[in-house]
Design an enzyme around this catalytic site. Structure first.
Site, short mmCIF file in Angstrom:
data_model
loop_
_atom_site.label_atom_id
_atom_site.label_comp_id
_atom_site.label_asym_id
_atom_site.label_seq_id
_atom_site.Cartn_x
_atom_site.Cartn_y
_atom_site.Cartn_z
N CYS A 146 20.21 -10.44 -4.51
CA CYS A 146 19.46 -10.12 -5.75
C CYS A 146 19.37 -11.30 -6.70
O CYS A 146 18.57 -11.29 -7.63
CB CYS A 146 20.09 -8.93 -6.46
SG CYS A 146 20.12 -7.44 -5.46
N HIS A 171 18.47 -8.86 -14.30
CA HIS A 171 18.20 -8.22 -13.01
C HIS A 171 18.19 -6.70 -13.23
O HIS A 171 19.04 -6.17 -13.94
CB HIS A 171 19.27 -8.62 -12.00
CG HIS A 171 19.19 -7.86 -10.72
ND1 HIS A 171 18.01 -7.68 -10.04
CD2 HIS A 171 20.14 -7.20 -10.00
CE1 HIS A 171 18.25 -6.96 -8.96
NE2 HIS A 171 19.53 -6.65 -8.91
N ASN A 203 15.54 -1.05 -8.13
CA ASN A 203 16.09 -2.39 -7.93
C ASN A 203 15.29 -3.08 -6.82
O ASN A 203 15.40 -2.70 -5.65
CB ASN A 203 17.57 -2.25 -7.55
CG ASN A 203 18.26 -3.58 -7.29
OD1 ASN A 203 17.61 -4.62 -7.19
ND2 ASN A 203 19.57 -3.54 -7.16
O1 UT7 Z 1 21.42 -5.39 -7.18
C1 UT7 Z 1 22.68 -5.86 -6.89
C2 UT7 Z 1 23.74 -5.16 -7.43
N1 UT7 Z 1 23.75 -3.73 -7.27
C3 UT7 Z 1 24.16 -3.05 -8.31
O2 UT7 Z 1 24.31 -3.62 -9.34
C4 UT7 Z 1 24.51 -1.58 -8.16
C5 UT7 Z 1 25.79 -1.31 -8.90
N2 UT7 Z 1 26.27 0.04 -8.83
C6 UT7 Z 1 25.66 1.11 -9.37
O3 UT7 Z 1 24.57 1.00 -9.91
C7 UT7 Z 1 26.38 2.42 -9.38
O4 UT7 Z 1 27.71 2.23 -8.95
C8 UT7 Z 1 25.73 3.53 -8.54
C9 UT7 Z 1 24.44 3.97 -9.20
C10 UT7 Z 1 25.44 3.04 -7.14
C11 UT7 Z 1 26.61 4.76 -8.46
O5 UT7 Z 1 26.94 5.23 -9.76
P1 UT7 Z 1 28.44 5.58 -10.14
O6 UT7 Z 1 28.43 6.04 -11.53
O7 UT7 Z 1 29.27 4.38 -9.80
O8 UT7 Z 1 28.72 6.83 -9.20
P2 UT7 Z 1 29.88 7.01 -8.12
O9 UT7 Z 1 29.55 6.30 -6.87
O10 UT7 Z 1 31.21 6.77 -8.75
O11 UT7 Z 1 29.75 8.57 -7.87
C12 UT7 Z 1 30.01 9.54 -8.91
C13 UT7 Z 1 29.80 10.92 -8.35
C14 UT7 Z 1 30.56 11.17 -7.06
O12 UT7 Z 1 30.96 12.52 -7.05
P3 UT7 Z 1 32.48 12.92 -7.42
O13 UT7 Z 1 33.33 12.16 -6.44
O14 UT7 Z 1 32.67 12.46 -8.82
O15 UT7 Z 1 32.48 14.40 -7.24
C15 UT7 Z 1 29.50 10.96 -5.98
O16 UT7 Z 1 29.78 11.69 -4.81
O17 UT7 Z 1 28.41 11.12 -8.04
C16 UT7 Z 1 28.28 11.50 -6.66
N3 UT7 Z 1 27.06 10.89 -6.15
C17 UT7 Z 1 25.87 11.47 -6.22
N4 UT7 Z 1 25.46 12.66 -6.70
C18 UT7 Z 1 24.16 12.95 -6.63
C19 UT7 Z 1 26.92 9.66 -5.60
N5 UT7 Z 1 25.64 9.44 -5.29
C20 UT7 Z 1 24.97 10.55 -5.67
C21 UT7 Z 1 23.61 10.91 -5.63
N6 UT7 Z 1 23.25 12.12 -6.12
N7 UT7 Z 1 22.66 10.10 -5.14
#
Ligand code: UT7
Length: 326
Positions: free
Chosen positions: A113, A253, A283
């Site tokens: 990225c 970004h 993204n």
């Molecule tokens: O471009 C290069 C760099 N890339 C980035 O910068 C991406 C960086 N990361 C992110 O943007 C975020 O970490 C994500 C958007 C990918 C994820 O967000 P998060 O707030 O870190 O969520 P998480 O992975 O900690 O998940 C939180 C909850 C989990 O449920 P529990 O364990 O709290 O019950 C996941 O299972 O959300 C759940 N979850 C979803 N729910 C509905 C994860 N993905 C989804 C989904 N829909 N798509």
């Protein structure tokens, strides 16, 4: 002093739109979750017969037109991409053929990225040392072909498209003021495409095991991104004796609205001076900054003399910033 000045910008997005509501029918997710956690509402997806070179070519032609430059004047063409048309030759060579940039040296640059900032930094050095006079720098991706559409952790984040700039050698104090690049290979496994390289080559087994797709530990990437983008943004300002008050437009970004907000808070810059199109495109990796730059310029958000701060982060891990006086 010779500087590399941006004299034209261009971008190209696929026409096909994939909304969060479409995704609700594909994986276990909701529009509400995606908007709250990422800020993304829809993304553009390449159709059959459209490739990374398709969008890169259009973005390049638009940037050339805006610059009033001819393709044959281009002596360097670099594409930042993690989704080239083929492992080789470079997609830059395919774009060279398409636009007839017959006098250009062409290569792709792999910095995920951060690819556009890395490519901009490279082209800027060629220009400053006199080895190039007019360069095309492109960020282009078709990420929809490397995401696992059954993985809700990643498939909703990414989109396709391309952005380009023409860089020209110019006397004076307008142009790229400085660029700052960093990497931390200790964390390459946080975000990478597992397949189609020499470790997991194309095979039925790797396909069945879903080993060819992009994988990410989102939480860890998120934390690192906020810290690194904050630090490198500040580095770009202090190097040039600038403060955040001097910045007319901040173009980060476009990965996650919460990352953009947190970095903005660290740098002390508000939403009024931050360009965001993440909601519409998701993204787009190396394409995100040049697409945003082109949109912002065409919308009149950047004027002669403005200081623009670009700030990227991606797999590798890699990150970088560029301070530009327009
Ligand atoms: O471009 C290069 C760099 N890339 C980035 O910068 C991406 C960086 N990361 C992110 O943007 C975020 O970490 C994500 C958007 C990918 C994820 O967000 P998060 O707030 O870190 O969520 P998480 O992975 O900690 O998940 C939180 C909850 C989990 O449920 P529990 O364990 O709290 O019950 C996941 O299972 O959300 C759940 N979850 C979803 N729910 C509905 C994860 N993905 C989804 C989904 N829909 N798509």
């Amino acid at each position: 002093m010779i500087r590399a000045k941006i004299t034209g910008t261009g971008s190209c997005l696929p026409e096909k739109v994939l909304t969060n509501f479409d995704l609700e029918k594909m994986v276990d997710t909701s529009d509400e979750w995606i908007v709250t956690r990422t800020g993304i509402r829809e993304r553009r997806i390449a159709s059959e017969g459209e490739y990374t070179s398709t969008f890169a070519t259009q973005a390049a032609l638009r940037a050339l037109e805006a610059a009033g430059a001819k393709a044959e004047e281009i002596d360097l063409l670099i594409i930042g991409t993690l989704t080239p048309d083929f492992p080789f030759p470079a997609t830059a060579c395919i774009v060279q053929q398409n636009i007839k940039a017959v006098n250009a040296a062409c290569f792709d640059l792999s910095a995920a990225c951060s690819g556009f900032i890395y490519a901009l930094s490279t082209a800027e050095k060629f220009i400053r040392c006199g080895q190039a006079k007019k360069a095309l720098v492109i960020g282009a991706e078709v990420l929809s072909r490397v995401v696992d559409w059954s993985d809700r952790n990643t498939c909703l984040l990414f989109g396709d498209g391309a952005g380009a700039v023409v860089l020209e050698a110019a006397e004076g104090d307008h142009g790229v003021l400085s660029t700052h690049l960093h990497s931390d290979g200790n964390y390459w496994e946080l975000l990478y495409q597992r397949g189609c390289g020499s470790r997991n080559p194309a095979s039925q087994k790797n396909l069945d095991d879903r080993l060819i797709y992009l994988t990410m530990q989102g939480n860890e990437v998120f934390k690192y991104a906020v810290r690194a983008m904050g630090e490198v943004g500040l580095e770009a300002l202090t190097t040039n004796g600038l403060t955040i008050g001097d910045v007319s437009l901040f173009i980060p970004h476009q990965a996650n609205q919460r990352i953009i907000d947190s970095v903005g808070k660290r740098l002390g810059i508000g939403a009024d001076r931050t360009y965001v199109n993440l909601g519409r495109y998701g993204n787009t990796s190396a394409a995100s900054i040049p697409i945003a730059l082109d949109e912002a310029f065409r919308a009149g958000r950047i004027k002669d003399g403005d200081v623009v701060l670009l700030d990227a982060f991606g797999g590798g891990l890699t990150w970088g910033a560029a301070a530009i006086r327009w």
